[in-house]
Design a protein around this motif. Structure first.
Motif, PDB file in Angstrom:
ATOM      1  N   ILE A 106      -1.756  14.397   4.850  1.00  0.00           N
ATOM      2  CA  ILE A 106      -1.324  13.260   4.031  1.00  0.00           C
ATOM      3  C   ILE A 106      -0.915  12.097   4.926  1.00  0.00           C
ATOM      4  N   ARG A 120      -0.604  20.307   5.351  1.00  0.00           N
ATOM      5  CA  ARG A 120      -0.918  19.327   4.306  1.00  0.00           C
ATOM      6  C   ARG A 120      -0.123  18.047   4.508  1.00  0.00           C
ATOM      7  N   LEU A 169      -4.943  19.550  -2.204  1.00  0.00           N
ATOM      8  CA  LEU A 169      -4.500  18.169  -2.359  1.00  0.00           C
ATOM      9  C   LEU A 169      -5.326  17.441  -3.422  1.00  0.00           C
TER      10      LEU A 169
END
Length: 125
Positions: free
Chosen positions: A49, A45, A81
């Motif tokens: 990002i 993640r 997310l």
């Protein structure tokens, strides 16, 4: 003597008060940053990002190719997310594009600043 022990001779009450005020003023920001960091605590993640901060928007297929992951695995990370309000999506035909939620860009950019400097050095070498 134990180094974890604190024996204070004088408490600076003004400093304590000022620090409490600072924390109270920043309460919402701490909550937002805490949520962001919790979601970014997963390496995949965090990479997503970072890529979204650099590229502005990407689709799950692009992310899967870049990260050598399956589209379903990427989709799971994107869902988390999105559920955490870290990213937003838009659909164009059959393709869904993801980007960072506008309110998070300012918070996240400083975290990746040192990565960008290192990347630029590699590209110019």
């Amino acid at each position: 003597m134990d180094n974890d022990t604190c024996i204070r001779l004088f408490a600076d009450q003004e400093q304590i008060k000022d620090c409490r005020i600072k924390l109270a003023v920043a309460k919402n920001s701490f909550g937002q940053l805490s949520s962001i960091l919790a979601l970014a605590g997963n390496e995949a993640r965090l990479k997503i990002i970072y890529l979204l901060s650099e590229e502005r928007e990407l689709c799950p297929c692009d992310l899967a190719d870049i990260l050598f992951m399956s589209v379903p695995a990427i989709s799971q990370h994107l869902r988390k997310l999105r559920d955490g309000n870290l990213i937003v999506s838009r659909k164009e035909g059959q393709t869904i594009y993801y980007s960072l939620a506008q309110q998070n860009i300012k918070i996240l950019k400083p975290f990746f600043k040192h990565l960008n400097l290192h990347t630029e050095k590699l590209q110019t070498a």
